[in-house]
Motif scaffolding. Structure first.
Motif, short mmCIF file in Angstrom:
data_model
loop_
_atom_site.label_atom_id
_atom_site.label_comp_id
_atom_site.label_asym_id
_atom_site.label_seq_id
_atom_site.Cartn_x
_atom_site.Cartn_y
_atom_site.Cartn_z
N MET A 191 -9.95 59.62 72.12
CA MET A 191 -10.85 60.47 72.57
C MET A 191 -11.81 61.11 71.63
O MET A 191 -12.52 62.06 72.17
CB MET A 191 -10.07 61.39 73.67
N ALA A 192 -11.81 60.71 70.40
CA ALA A 192 -12.63 60.98 69.37
C ALA A 192 -12.45 62.74 69.29
O ALA A 192 -13.62 63.38 68.99
CB ALA A 192 -14.12 60.83 69.78
N CYS A 193 -11.44 63.16 69.32
CA CYS A 193 -11.39 64.65 69.08
C CYS A 193 -11.35 65.23 67.75
O CYS A 193 -11.64 66.45 67.33
CB CYS A 193 -9.82 65.26 69.86
N GLY A 194 -11.24 64.18 66.84
CA GLY A 194 -11.30 64.69 65.31
C GLY A 194 -10.06 65.26 64.60
O GLY A 194 -9.85 65.73 63.45
N ARG A 240 -3.38 61.91 71.91
CA ARG A 240 -3.33 60.86 72.69
C ARG A 240 -2.01 59.91 72.14
O ARG A 240 -1.78 58.75 72.80
CB ARG A 240 -4.74 59.97 72.72
#
Ligand code: FAD
Ligand code: SF4
Ligand code: SF4
Ligand code: SF4
Lengths: 339, 109
Positions: free
Chosen positions: B40-43, B91
């Motif tokens: 989810m591209a949270c970094g 995730r």
């Protein structure tokens, strides 16, 4: 109505509103509340979005409608069995009740932020939760909050959307709570810089986006799209956050005087036990399972067992209150033999 | 008209034509590490990576670049396979295995 008694388990706003409506409909609700006060979590909040209504005043107003309702405090359900067309209930205070229907309104549990060890709750000096901050806004003293913080950081999704914390769901109210509290902090400390670290901003409700716009336009609150991966404490007692600014594509650090963790909403510890007593189901997210999540949210899969509020999933106050009213009507109809 | 010097050149557009993206590498990675789909591209991975700030290594960027059909070979060589990113991924993606799988794919091509 054969048996007008309705057992309401949990005296939060869901249980209170349902009891009030049941009383108006001619039923005899009995509230069983495990704590020493009504109002549940809302009794501990300060101001409610989106109208910034006083939470204690709302609880007080709701309590005024409960004249004639029996409330047992510091009491829990010890045992509950199907008996005839109703339920036979034993309470922890030794009382027994025969009721025609049962409303489960046991609400939620706030995620224990100390479980996310990387954020240092309970370890570092200046780390609080959304719940702690509400209490402090309401006048409770808190040594962790500095007298005049220069930098305040909010971390979204603490214990939500996180498989490692055992909860993949979004708690839905905490983005809005973060922005509300960020604005309130800015109003208290106008010279402070306030930062929100988010993954996605979920401002889904009526007028919620207004808060986001006001936070940007009127309060200059900074938004960084990135999840904080770890927090440490420096020798001056500042909290040091690490995240990636995913929009700029660079790792970032921030030294802050106060860190606020947006702890999520989880199912109550008791959910499983209560469900087992009456053979109701627990859903895959750990909350109570409604007959469906679209049309029959208030109904369980067992006759005479109903739900209202955050025991079936994260809810806002207006959603909770609306569900409680619907549940009261469902119960009334059930007791009168109507579907 | 060839050979005339107008005094300026045309620069290539950086726009990605999404329907023309070559997803061969990404599909191969998906087969070896299906977890890649739920990023989810949270970094968090990038933020916690010890090599990141100096080398530009970023699991998030590796995944996104592959999804946009770009080469990630150079970035991979910066990873020390320490596995810190796997510890923090909300995730639950096995990012270390993801990188190893990509290295194998690159060895083959
Ligand atoms: C930090 C924070 C801020 C929020 N701010 C807002 C806001 O500004 N506006 C808004 O719309 N919403 C807000 N919310 C959401 C709001 O708190 C919920 O909608 C509301 O609390 C749900 O009410 P409830 O009665 O279902 O549950 P609860 O408030 O959890 O009440 C449940 C009650 O049941 C009792 N109970 C539990 N188990 C048992 C048992 N086994 N036996 C007996 N009693 C039991 C509990 O003691 C409690 O009194 C916020 C949430 C959080 C986390
Ligand atoms: S509402 Fe916002 S802060 Fe809360 S879990 Fe969802 S995305 Fe995270
Ligand atoms: S495994 Fe590689 S990408 Fe992950 S944290 Fe370690 S060096 Fe960084
Ligand atoms: S931590 Fe996991 S979900 Fe977040 S960007 Fe990295 S791989 Fe994706």
């Amino acid at each position: 109505m054969e048996n007008k008694n309705v057992l309401v388990i949990g005296g939060g706003i869901a249980g209170m509103e349902a009891a009030r409506r049941l009383l108006q409909l001619g039923c005899e609700p009995v509230i069983v509340e495990q704590s020493d006060h009504l109002g549940g979590h809302v009794a501990g909040w300060h101001k409610l979005f989106p109208d910034m209504m006083s939470a204690p005043e709302l609880v007080e107003q709701m309590a005024a409608g409960l004249d004639g309702v029996t409330v047992y405090y510091r009491t829990r359900v010890a045992n509950m069995n199907r008996l005839g067309s109703g339920y036979s209930v034993m309470l922890s205070n030794g009382m027994s009740l025969q009721c025609g229907a049962v409303l489960i309104s046991t609400g939620f549990r706030l995620f224990d932020a100390s479980k996310k060890e990387e954020y240092g709750y309970g370890v570092y000096d200046h780390v609080v939760t959304n719940s702690d901050l509400e209490a402090w806004f309401g006048g409770a003293p808190d040594d962790r909050i500095p007298d005049s913080p220069a930098r305040v950081a909010f971390v979204h999704c603490v214990g939500s959307r996180d498989l490692k914390a055992g909860n993949p769901q979004c708690s839905k109210v905490c983005c809005m709570t973060a922005i509300k509290q960020a604005i309130e902090m800015k109003e208290k400390f106008p010279s402070a810089e306030v930062w929100c670290f988010y993954m996605d901003l979920r401002l889904f409700g009526k007028k919620y986006e207004d808060f986001y716009i006001a936070a940007q336009r009127d309060h200059g609150i900074h938004f960084v799209r990135g999840r904080v991966s770890e927090v440490s404490e420096d020798i001056h007692g500042h909290v040091v956050l690490k995240a990636e600014d995913t929009l700029a594509g660079t790792p970032v650090k921030l030294n802050a005087d106060l860190l606020v963790l947006m702890a999520g909403m989880l199912c109550n510890d008791d959910t499983q036990g209560l469900a087992r007593m009456v053979h109701a189901d627990v859903d895959s997210d750990g909350f109570m399972r409604s007959r469906d999540n679209i049309y029959r949210i208030n109904e369980s899969n067992r006759p005479g067992i109903f739900f209202a509020g955050a025991c079936t999933g994260t809810k806002t106050v207006p959603e909770t209150v609306a569900e409680a009213r619907a549940a009261a009507l469902d119960i009334y109809n059930y007791l009168n033999g109507r579907d | 008209m060839e050979g005339i010097d107008f005094g300026f050149g045309l620069s290539k557009s950086s726009s990605v034509q999404l329907d023309k993206v070559d997803l061969t590498l990404y599909r191969r990675l998906e087969a070896l590490e299906p977890g890649v789909r739920v990023c989810m591209a949270c970094g968090s991975c990038t933020s916690t990576c010890t090599a990141g700030p100096w080398s530009g290594m970023s699991v998030r960027k590796v995944i996104l670049n592959l999804q946009r059909g770009k080469d990630v070979g150079r970035m991979l060589s910066c990873c020390m396979l320490c596995g810190k990113c796997t510890m923090v991924c909300p995730r639950g993606i096995n990012t270390r295995h993801l990188i190893l799988s990509l290295c194998r794919i690159y060895e083959k091509v």
